[in-house]
Motif scaffolding. Structure first.
Motif, PDB file in Angstrom:
ATOM      1  N   UNK A  59       0.795  -1.114  -0.095  1.00  0.00           N
ATOM      2  CA  UNK A  59       0.017   0.117  -0.004  1.00  0.00           C
ATOM      3  C   UNK A  59       0.776   1.479  -0.109  1.00  0.00           C
ATOM      4  N   UNK A  60       1.771   1.280   0.862  1.00  0.00           N
ATOM      5  CA  UNK A  60       2.631   2.530   1.056  1.00  0.00           C
ATOM      6  C   UNK A  60       3.573   2.641  -0.217  1.00  0.00           C
ATOM      7  N   UNK A  61       3.875   1.762  -0.814  1.00  0.00           N
ATOM      8  CA  UNK A  61       4.466   1.835  -2.134  1.00  0.00           C
ATOM      9  C   UNK A  61       3.787   2.244  -3.388  1.00  0.00           C
ATOM     10  N   UNK A  62       2.497   1.911  -3.408  1.00  0.00           N
ATOM     11  CA  UNK A  62       1.574   2.383  -4.516  1.00  0.00           C
ATOM     12  C   UNK A  62       0.949   3.691  -4.138  1.00  0.00           C
ATOM     13  N   UNK A  63       0.943   4.232  -3.007  1.00  0.00           N
ATOM     14  CA  UNK A  63       0.257   5.611  -2.748  1.00  0.00           C
ATOM     15  C   UNK A  63       1.061   6.712  -3.417  1.00  0.00           C
ATOM     16  N   UNK A  64       0.377   7.632  -3.850  1.00  0.00           N
ATOM     17  CA  UNK A  64       1.011   8.889  -4.580  1.00  0.00           C
ATOM     18  C   UNK A  64       0.398  10.151  -3.548  1.00  0.00           C
ATOM     19  N   UNK A  65       1.242  11.164  -3.671  1.00  0.00           N
ATOM     20  CA  UNK A  65       0.855  12.468  -3.121  1.00  0.00           C
ATOM     21  C   UNK A  65       1.648  13.704  -3.575  1.00  0.00           C
ATOM     22  N   UNK A  66       0.888  14.695  -3.922  1.00  0.00           N
ATOM     23  CA  UNK A  66       1.671  15.825  -4.386  1.00  0.00           C
ATOM     24  C   UNK A  66       2.198  16.762  -3.207  1.00  0.00           C
ATOM     25  N   UNK A  67       1.867  16.396  -1.930  1.00  0.00           N
ATOM     26  CA  UNK A  67       2.254  17.117  -0.687  1.00  0.00           C
ATOM     27  C   UNK A  67       3.838  16.982  -0.636  1.00  0.00           C
ATOM     28  N   UNK A  68       4.308  17.584   0.020  1.00  0.00           N
ATOM     29  CA  UNK A  68       5.849  17.615   0.347  1.00  0.00           C
ATOM     30  C   UNK A  68       5.838  16.569   1.533  1.00  0.00           C
ATOM     31  N   UNK A  69       6.949  15.782   1.620  1.00  0.00           N
ATOM     32  CA  UNK A  69       7.149  14.805   2.782  1.00  0.00           C
ATOM     33  C   UNK A  69       7.282  15.500   3.929  1.00  0.00           C
ATOM     34  N   UNK A  70       6.746  14.761   5.060  1.00  0.00           N
ATOM     35  CA  UNK A  70       6.884  15.343   6.485  1.00  0.00           C
ATOM     36  C   UNK A  70       8.034  14.965   7.187  1.00  0.00           C
ATOM     37  N   UNK A  71       8.443  15.900   8.031  1.00  0.00           N
ATOM     38  CA  UNK A  71       9.739  15.516   8.750  1.00  0.00           C
ATOM     39  C   UNK A  71       9.203  14.939  10.216  1.00  0.00           C
ATOM     40  N   UNK A  72       9.944  13.643  10.380  1.00  0.00           N
ATOM     41  CA  UNK A  72       9.395  12.870  11.662  1.00  0.00           C
ATOM     42  C   UNK A  72       9.499  13.812  12.981  1.00  0.00           C
ATOM     43  N   UNK A  73      10.692  14.373  12.809  1.00  0.00           N
ATOM     44  CA  UNK A  73      10.910  15.455  14.276  1.00  0.00           C
ATOM     45  C   UNK A  73       9.905  16.450  14.372  1.00  0.00           C
ATOM     46  N   UNK A  74       9.510  17.131  13.467  1.00  0.00           N
ATOM     47  CA  UNK A  74       8.442  17.838  13.534  1.00  0.00           C
ATOM     48  C   UNK A  74       7.193  17.497  13.876  1.00  0.00           C
ATOM     49  N   UNK A  75       6.614  16.280  13.416  1.00  0.00           N
ATOM     50  CA  UNK A  75       5.379  15.746  13.663  1.00  0.00           C
ATOM     51  C   UNK A  75       5.608  15.144  15.278  1.00  0.00           C
ATOM     52  N   UNK A  76       6.727  14.686  15.563  1.00  0.00           N
ATOM     53  CA  UNK A  76       6.969  14.205  16.972  1.00  0.00           C
ATOM     54  C   UNK A  76       6.727  15.539  17.799  1.00  0.00           C
TER      55      UNK A  76
END
Length: 88
Positions: A59-76
């Motif tokens: 699933x993760x390999x097939x998902x597409x998005x136009x949003x920029x990748x999120x930063x794990x540190x910021x999300x934490x």
């Protein structure tokens, strides 16, 4: 139990196999109602975890998005801030 499953899509770096396995384990634990299966059910339990992990990776390999990748540190940091507001 399922509160421990975290969003895995659209992070830099991508979710590791360990993170996918941990999410699959939590899912199977929740669905089965057992945190540790009996010896008799251990094989089925582990097979289910492997199947869910494989499906999650596909699933993760097939998902597409136009949003920029999120930063794990910021999300934490955001999660810690929400927790502090919620629990004081």
């Amino acid at each position: 139990m399922c509160r421990n499953i975290r969003q895995l899509h659209n992070f830099a770096p991508p979710a590791s196999g360990e993170e996918v396995h941990a999410a699959a384990l939590q899912y199977v634990r929740k669905v089965s109602g057992a945190t540790a299966p009996s010896q008799r059910n251990a094989e089925a339990f582990e097979r289910a975890v492997a199947d869910v992990a494989r499906a999650t990776e596909e699933l993760l390999a097939s998902l597409v998005t136009s949003a920029p990748p999120r930063d794990r540190e910021v999300e934490a940091a955001r999660a810690r801030e929400r927790s502090a507001r919620r629990f004081g």
